[in-house]
Scaffold this motif. Sequence first.
Motif, PDB file in Angstrom:
ATOM      1  N   ARG A 132       0.858  -1.188   0.000  1.00  0.00           N
ATOM      2  CA  ARG A 132       0.000   0.000   0.000  1.00  0.00           C
ATOM      3  C   ARG A 132       0.887   1.228   0.000  1.00  0.00           C
ATOM      4  O   ARG A 132       1.726   1.406   0.877  1.00  0.00           O
ATOM      5  N   VAL A 133       0.704   2.066  -1.013  1.00  0.00           N
ATOM      6  CA  VAL A 133       1.515   3.267  -1.151  1.00  0.00           C
ATOM      7  C   VAL A 133       0.635   4.485  -0.962  1.00  0.00           C
ATOM      8  O   VAL A 133      -0.415   4.613  -1.593  1.00  0.00           O
ATOM      9  N   ALA A 134       1.040   5.375  -0.076  1.00  0.00           N
ATOM     10  CA  ALA A 134       0.330   6.640   0.143  1.00  0.00           C
ATOM     11  C   ALA A 134       1.307   7.778  -0.083  1.00  0.00           C
ATOM     12  O   ALA A 134       2.468   7.703   0.298  1.00  0.00           O
ATOM     13  N   GLN A 135       0.821   8.828  -0.697  1.00  0.00           N
ATOM     14  CA  GLN A 135       1.679   9.971  -0.992  1.00  0.00           C
ATOM     15  C   GLN A 135       0.963  11.251  -0.608  1.00  0.00           C
ATOM     16  O   GLN A 135      -0.221  11.434  -0.895  1.00  0.00           O
ATOM     17  N   GLY A 136       1.673  12.116   0.077  1.00  0.00           N
ATOM     18  CA  GLY A 136       1.118  13.399   0.473  1.00  0.00           C
ATOM     19  C   GLY A 136       2.033  14.527   0.030  1.00  0.00           C
ATOM     20  O   GLY A 136       3.232  14.341  -0.177  1.00  0.00           O
ATOM     21  N   ALA A 137       1.453  15.718  -0.120  1.00  0.00           N
ATOM     22  CA  ALA A 137       2.233  16.868  -0.561  1.00  0.00           C
ATOM     23  C   ALA A 137       3.283  17.234   0.474  1.00  0.00           C
ATOM     24  O   ALA A 137       3.008  17.265   1.672  1.00  0.00           O
ATOM     25  N   GLY A 138       4.490  17.470   0.018  1.00  0.00           N
ATOM     26  CA  GLY A 138       5.539  17.923   0.913  1.00  0.00           C
ATOM     27  C   GLY A 138       5.415  19.412   1.170  1.00  0.00           C
ATOM     28  O   GLY A 138       4.734  20.148   0.438  1.00  0.00           O
ATOM     29  N   GLN A 139       6.075  19.862   2.197  1.00  0.00           N
ATOM     30  CA  GLN A 139       6.095  21.282   2.513  1.00  0.00           C
ATOM     31  C   GLN A 139       7.442  21.616   3.141  1.00  0.00           C
ATOM     32  O   GLN A 139       7.934  20.881   3.992  1.00  0.00           O
ATOM     33  N   ALA A 140       8.041  22.708   2.701  1.00  0.00           N
ATOM     34  CA  ALA A 140       9.381  23.056   3.166  1.00  0.00           C
ATOM     35  C   ALA A 140       9.495  24.560   3.353  1.00  0.00           C
ATOM     36  O   ALA A 140       8.657  25.342   2.877  1.00  0.00           O
ATOM     37  N   THR A 141      10.536  24.950   4.039  1.00  0.00           N
ATOM     38  CA  THR A 141      10.829  26.369   4.217  1.00  0.00           C
ATOM     39  C   THR A 141      12.330  26.582   4.182  1.00  0.00           C
ATOM     40  O   THR A 141      13.105  25.680   4.529  1.00  0.00           O
ATOM     41  N   ALA A 142      12.749  27.748   3.755  1.00  0.00           N
ATOM     42  CA  ALA A 142      14.162  28.122   3.748  1.00  0.00           C
ATOM     43  C   ALA A 142      14.249  29.634   3.935  1.00  0.00           C
ATOM     44  O   ALA A 142      13.321  30.381   3.595  1.00  0.00           O
TER      45      ALA A 142
END
Length: 524
Positions: free
Chosen positions: A237-247
Amino acid sequence: MTAPVKTPPYRSQLTSARDGFGQLLHAEWTKLRTVPRWGLVLLSAMTLTVLISVLAVSGSSVEGGGPAVTVGPDGTAVRDTMHLVHEELPGDGSVTARVSGLKNLKPSAPDGGRAGASPGVYTRTTAGWTKAGVVVKANTKTGSSYVAVVMTYGHGVRMQWDYTHDLAGSATPPQEDRWLRLVRKDDVLTGYESADGKDWRRVGSVRLAGLTGTVEAGVFTAAAPNTKADRMLGGTRVAQGAGQATAHFDELAVNGGEGGRQQASIGGPGLQTAVPAQDAVPAADLAAGSFDLHGSGDVAPLQANSDITRDTLSGAMIGLIPLSALGVLFITAEFRRGMIRTTLTASPRRGRVLAAKAIVLGGVTFVAGLIATVLCFLIGEPITRRNGHKPPLWPELALTDGPVLRAVIGTAALLAVVSVLALALGALLRRTAAAITLIVVVLVLPQILISGLPLGAAHALMRATPLAGFAIQDTITRYDQASAVCLPEEGCYPQGPWSGFAVLCAYAAVALGLAIWRMRRRDV
């Protein structure tokens, strides 16, 4: 006194000719073609290979031709989602900024769980490609040409351009500050990095026809998706969610820029939207060139999770079973009936006998396999198109394309090598049932096990067993910087096509060598 009898000169020459390797090959070919049931086995292997392949692709469909995707400058399907701060650069110039504090804000699994929190194995392979850096982009439309020098979360400094190209800089960890710079001169862009903003190290240069005239220069942040794979025996079972980053960016300077500094949220096919209020950079900070920049999405190639060519050749896994039986029978039938004594009397050099059998069997099964694999592709490829596998996510394919031709011919060669491996096992074991069972187990059992093992163990099995030979069917171009998980059940092999095929050939060569050694040491 009686004169000694002399052997006529031609007698030794005749004996040598009869024992010649060419004569031996002809004898083995005669044996193979004059046994009707062996011809039926070859025919059944070809039929099964084509039939199973056609059934496999007929049952695989994609609604509406697959999801709408962004297309890069060369027609490749790509991801192009970022938070961009930019200004116009009409001519030569440069963009420079210091990047610090790059962080993944969603390091956990898409469902909020932690690695190891659920049964199976959690794998996130893409968060390391979260990036922040300087960029020169043709415009703010998705899929447009660009060059960037970025700090990544797990792969140091990189220079990337037009989605599919990636060049390594220093292995700087994301916790360290790094000054990054892009210099534009005509249509040539050169990337630099520095630890202190004074001593600059060149990363690379590239000339792009898509970056002429007025372009956009600035900084951006993008976060690769987080992927979770729960693997257990019987499925994944593969689940994918949006990443979120900051710099954090400071000392931002665009030399030669004009028109004022702006920000944009780019993402989705042809879509540019307003920056969400919570992510917007205050106007004062924007003007000062010192601010935190949040981002999500990815800037990289978009890889399909299915390989059309491999799918059209999937029947080879079943077709190898009758070919394995043929390989075993080609030697065990002679042992069972005692005919091997006649063969070895006519040609006492036992290693040459087994080598001749391997060449004849391998050649015949290669030709039969090639006919089958060509038919598999020519029949199966149009079916996949009708079932929705269409460009740009699944590019147009032709039999003469290099990767396709390699997969088709390589699969035929794979079937030939498997038959030789079966021949060698038959010579070693001298028992038909035992040899056939062993060859099927070493090829089919790993295929069953890899779907439930942890990725590391599954990949190790795919590298170390004869199953590695099926890597020859892989035609998808895989990019290190792309956000994808290499799942064995989707035909993703951890090694290259030729290195995988070499593993199978090594097994066959070792088994054949052992069989020759045993035949030489043991009386039949």
